[in-house]
Design an enzyme around this catalytic site. Sequence first.
Site: not given
Ligand code: FES
Ligand SMILES: [Fe+2]
Length: 444
Positions: A103, A204, A207, A212, A361
């Site tokens: 708005h 970790d 791993h 890897h 990963d």
């Molecule tokens: S102006 Fe109405 S939701 Fe932001």
């Molecule tokens: Fe990793």
Amino acid sequence: MKPVDELVLEDGAYQHRTMFWNEDIYEAELEHIFSRAWLFLTHESLIPEAGDYNTTRMGEDKVIVIRQQDGSIRAFINSCRHRGNTVCHADAGNTRQFTCSYHGWSYGSNGELIGVPLEQDAYFNQIDKSKFGLQEIAQVASYKGMVFGTFDASAPDLETYLGDMRWYMDSFLDVPGGIELIGPPMKSILNCNWKTPAENFGGDDYHFGWTHAAGVAVMGGPLEMLAGNTGVPNEVGFQVGSSYGHIFGFIEGGAAALQPFPEWREMYDNWLNSRLPGQEEKFGPLQARFYKGHWNANIFPNCSFLYGTNTFKVWQPRGPRAIEVYTWTLVEKEMPAELKQMMHRSNAATFGTAGMLESDDGENFEECTQTNRGFNTRQGYCHAGMGQQNEGPHPDMPGVISDNLMAETGLRNFYRTWARMVNGDDWTQIGAPATAPLKKLRAV
Ligand code: FES
Ligand SMILES: [Fe+2]
């Protein structure tokens, strides 16, 4: 839901699997962890001028972080005070005001509501605009350029929260010119719980040589010997657990080890060697050693980085079974442009969205979460007891230190802090020394 005090057992060595699946536990995390802890927002280098902003998340809350006219940084919830729409849809930019797309309410860079369409004709000048500014984040602070925020006005200041970790991180944050992050961040979705990558990056090291193995073998270099996990000499490194749940694994002298090409390793190594004497002069050799080593680290709860590989990440939670990954590249501001570009490319190739190590990963992370779809599967505990009898305080360095890089010291420290925060403990207990016993937990 299982009682909270039965979720983490034996000083952090066991975690109940519902922690990685259950909606109620996730809500408790949003309330007790993500609404209280200091969370990474951005780096000052990404918003250098007045009006520069980034949008990000704190837990599930959308947030705008913006540089003010006086140079300070403030952060606001990115939701319109009228009907709740997102106020700023962009990832980053520079502006004097944000105008809502629904708005048309508009807000200044200081969060104040400054414009309401039809203020006279429809509101009959009865709206008090001073009551409808954007909701401000309680505390925002910067530590050597790294900007964090917390919703908790009573949280200890950022320096206190970073705790023991500062002593270590200063070795690379406090370089001539400082550090910077290269953005905008790469972004991707993974279908895993946020704690799994956080514990993985922070603690970790087990791993690495297995998950890897292929990538490490292809890249070669000094870490090739870890491929296949055939053995790990003690001298390779160790893990550190800091107060407030921060953790890292450290590979001695290995900062450049994960650059994907030998010539890139050499270029980065040359830079580090040129800067090391200055860091040794500033910090002494013990602390300066952390400038030249490789880190896998996590700042509790969800900010991970690999110093050396220079990937810097936030695992943004999206419900208990998904995350959005933000990935920046960490560089020193005074590095030559060619070296910065090389670091950025190598980060994309290894731990970017389609990076070869990130892909390794990701599959494991997702499976660690998704197996818990099975009702019976998720009645059990995961285990992180490796090296529990082989860790303790160090005479010269803060925190709790493991005997070996291959340890789960970091995981236990992470989950001890997790349990304290989800229990709703106060900040004194949360920040207690890493080795303190947990008051509410019982042995199995
Ligand atoms: S102006 Fe109405 S939701 Fe932001
Ligand atoms: Fe990793």
